[in-house]
Design a protein around this motif. Structure first.
Motif, short mmCIF file in Angstrom:
data_model
loop_
_atom_site.label_atom_id
_atom_site.label_comp_id
_atom_site.label_asym_id
_atom_site.label_seq_id
_atom_site.Cartn_x
_atom_site.Cartn_y
_atom_site.Cartn_z
N GLU A 15 0.83 -1.21 0.00
CA GLU A 15 0.00 0.00 0.00
C GLU A 15 0.86 1.26 0.00
OE1 GLU A 15 -2.79 -0.17 3.17
OE2 GLU A 15 -3.83 -1.95 2.39
N LEU A 16 1.92 1.24 0.80
CA LEU A 16 2.84 2.38 0.81
C LEU A 16 3.58 2.50 -0.51
CD1 LEU A 16 4.29 2.00 4.43
CD2 LEU A 16 2.61 3.67 3.64
N LEU A 17 3.90 1.37 -1.11
CA LEU A 17 4.58 1.39 -2.41
C LEU A 17 3.71 2.09 -3.45
CD1 LEU A 17 6.78 0.57 -4.45
CD2 LEU A 17 5.61 -1.65 -4.65
N VAL A 21 4.74 5.33 -5.66
CA VAL A 21 4.75 5.33 -7.12
C VAL A 21 3.81 6.40 -7.66
CG1 VAL A 21 4.08 4.00 -9.16
CG2 VAL A 21 5.49 2.94 -7.39
N TYR A 22 2.64 6.53 -7.07
CA TYR A 22 1.65 7.49 -7.58
C TYR A 22 1.98 8.93 -7.18
CZ TYR A 22 -1.51 4.22 -9.79
OH TYR A 22 -2.06 3.31 -10.68
N SER A 23 3.03 9.13 -6.39
CA SER A 23 3.50 10.51 -6.13
C SER A 23 4.39 11.00 -7.27
CB SER A 23 4.26 10.58 -4.80
OG SER A 23 5.53 9.95 -4.88
N VAL A 24 4.73 10.10 -8.20
CA VAL A 24 5.52 10.45 -9.38
C VAL A 24 4.56 10.67 -10.54
CG1 VAL A 24 7.33 9.68 -10.97
CG2 VAL A 24 7.43 9.01 -8.55
N THR A 49 -2.23 -2.69 -10.92
CA THR A 49 -2.36 -1.26 -10.60
C THR A 49 -1.01 -0.57 -10.67
OG1 THR A 49 -4.20 -1.80 -9.13
CG2 THR A 49 -3.22 0.38 -8.90
N LEU A 50 0.00 -1.24 -10.17
CA LEU A 50 1.35 -0.69 -10.15
C LEU A 50 1.87 -0.42 -11.56
CD1 LEU A 50 3.80 -0.11 -8.18
CD2 LEU A 50 4.55 -2.44 -8.69
N LEU A 51 1.74 -1.40 -12.42
CA LEU A 51 2.31 -1.30 -13.76
C LEU A 51 1.49 -0.41 -14.69
CD1 LEU A 51 3.46 -5.00 -14.31
CD2 LEU A 51 4.84 -3.03 -13.63
N SER A 52 0.28 -0.08 -14.27
CA SER A 52 -0.56 0.78 -15.11
C SER A 52 -0.21 2.25 -14.99
CB SER A 52 -2.04 0.58 -14.75
OG SER A 52 -2.31 1.10 -13.45
N HIS A 53 0.67 2.58 -14.03
CA HIS A 53 1.01 3.99 -13.79
C HIS A 53 2.26 4.36 -14.58
CE1 HIS A 53 1.10 7.81 -11.64
NE2 HIS A 53 2.41 7.63 -11.47
N TYR A 91 7.44 9.45 -0.11
CA TYR A 91 6.78 9.92 -1.32
C TYR A 91 7.28 11.32 -1.68
CZ TYR A 91 3.78 12.08 2.27
OH TYR A 91 3.32 12.77 3.37
N PHE A 92 7.10 11.65 -2.96
CA PHE A 92 7.42 13.00 -3.41
C PHE A 92 6.27 13.94 -3.06
CE2 PHE A 92 10.24 10.68 -6.39
CZ PHE A 92 11.42 11.34 -6.10
N LEU A 93 6.62 15.15 -2.72
CA LEU A 93 5.62 16.16 -2.40
C LEU A 93 4.97 16.69 -3.68
CD1 LEU A 93 7.66 18.12 0.29
CD2 LEU A 93 5.76 16.55 0.71
#
Length: 308
Positions: A15-17, A21-24, A49-53, A91-93
C-alpha cells in the motif's frame, strides 16, 4: 530522452509502495524502477495497478542482501540522465517535479533539496528531515565553509538529483548489507561530484516508523550499522577529512552497546576494528577491563557472607 530514473526498493509494504509510485507524475521523460526484495506474495495483488502507472518497470532482487542490492539492480537498468531515489514508504511532495525540472539542464553533478518528514502512524511532523535541511541551509548561507559538511554528511540517497554519469564514471554502488547501505554511496558521490548545488524548496517526504531498520535491535542490523559507520570513518580518514563524519563520536558508544549480543558477536566487532585498522583498540581494551572487573566482582561473595 529519459531525464529521470526513479529507483524504489521494496519489501512487504504494497500500500505504501503504491502511494510512493503514484506521487511520481505519469510522464514520457521518466522511468520508475521498482525492485521487489522477495515479497511477491504481496506484490501480486497490486501488480496490475502498479504497472498501469506510466513507465513503471518491476525488477527483482535477493532479499538476503537488503535495499543496497535492490538499488544496485536498478542502477544496472537505469537509463535516465538523473537518478532519484525513493524509499517505498516515502513519497514526493506535490509540485516536486516542477522544482526538479528547473534543474534538469544544469551542469551540476548533484543537486540537494530540502525535505519534510512525518510519523507514519499519526501523520504528525517528525524530526527526521531536520539534520539534512540544516546542511542545506548552512550551504546556502556560506558554501565555502559548509560544502564539505554537505558532501560528506548528507548520507541519505533521497532528496537529491544525482547525475547518472557521475555514478557510472566512478563505479559507485551501494553496499549490500541490511542497514546503513547508503553511507559509502552518499560519501563517494559527494566526494567525486565536481560541482554541487542546493535548493531551498522541499520535494520529498520521509516517514518515521518504529519498524525502521535504523531502530532495529537485531544482532545482524546492529553489526552492519557498526560496520558501515566504521567503513565510512575509514574512507574519510583516507581523504584526511575524518572531522566531517556525522557519527565520528559514535563508534565507541556503538561498541559498548554490543554488550548484550554475546561474546562471539563482540569478537566479530573487534575483528572488524582490526580489519579496518581503526585506532580504537586502546579504548576497547580499557572497556573490556572495566567490564571484566564488574563481572568478576559480582561473582565474589560479599564480606558479610564470608566465614571467618
Amino acid at each position: 530522452m529519459i531525464n529521470y530514473s526513479i529507483i524504489i526498493p521494496h519489501r512487504n509494504s504494497p500500500e505504501l509502495l503504491l502511494k510512493a509510485v503514484y506521487s511520481v507524475p505519469e510522464r514520457a521523460d521518466l522511468e520508475i524502477l521498482v525492485v521487489d526484495n522477495s515479497s511477491y506474495d504481496c506484490i501480486g495483488p497490486i501488480q496490475e495497478t502498479l504497472l498501469s502507472h506510466g513507465r513503471v518497470f518491476l525488477l527483482y532482487s535477493n532479499n538476503t542482501k537488503g535495499a543496497g542490492r535492490a538499488r544496485n539492480v536498478a542502477l544496472e537498468r537505469a537509463t535516465g540522465k538523473w537518478l532519484l531515489f525513493l524509499d517505498a514508504d516515502d513519497y514526493f511532495l506535490p509540485r516536486a517535479f516542477e522544482e526538479l525540472d528547473t534543474w534538469v539542464e544544469t551542469g551540476y553533478d548533484i543537486v540537494y533539496f530540502k525535505s519534510r518528514s512525518i510519523v507514519l502512524s499519526t501523520g504528525k511532523e517528525s524530526k527526521r528531515h531536520m539534520f539534512h535541511n540544516r546542511l542545506i541551509e548552512d550551504f546556502m548561507k556560506d558554501g565555502n565553509t559548509a560544502e564539505n559538511y554537505l558532501r560528506y554528511r548528507y548520507l541519505g540517497p533521497w532528496g537529491k538529483l544525482i547525475k547518472r554519469s557521475l555514478v557510472e564514471d566512478h563505479n559507485i554502488v551501494f553496499d549490500e548489507v541490511l542497514t546503513h547501505e547508503d553511507v559509502l554511496f552518499s560519501m563517494h558521490t559527494g566526494h567525486w561530484a565536481k560541482t554541487v548545488q542546493c535548493s531551498g524548496n522541499a520535494i520529498y517526504c520521509v516517514t518515521d516508523s518504529p519498524g525502521s531498520l535504523l531502530k532495529s535491535r537485531k544482532r545482524i542490523h546492529r553489526r552492519h550499522a557498526f560496520l558501515m559507520t566504521l567503513k565510512g570513518m575509514c574512507f574519510l580518514r583516507s581523504l584526511g577529512k575524518s572531522q566531517y563524519h556525522p557519527y565520528k563520536n559514535q563508534l565507541m558508544p556503538l561498541f559498548r552497546n554490543s554488550k548484550d549480543l554475546g561474546t562471539w558477536e563482540l569478537l566479530r566487532w573487534i575483528g572488524m576494528v582490526l580489519k579496518y585498522r581503526w585506532n580504537m583498540m586502546p579504548e576497547i581494551v580499557e572497556y573490556l577491563k572495566r567490564r571484566s572487573a564488574r563481572i568478576f566482582s559480582g561473582l565474589l561473595p560479599k564480606p558479610s557472607d564470608r566465614n571467618y
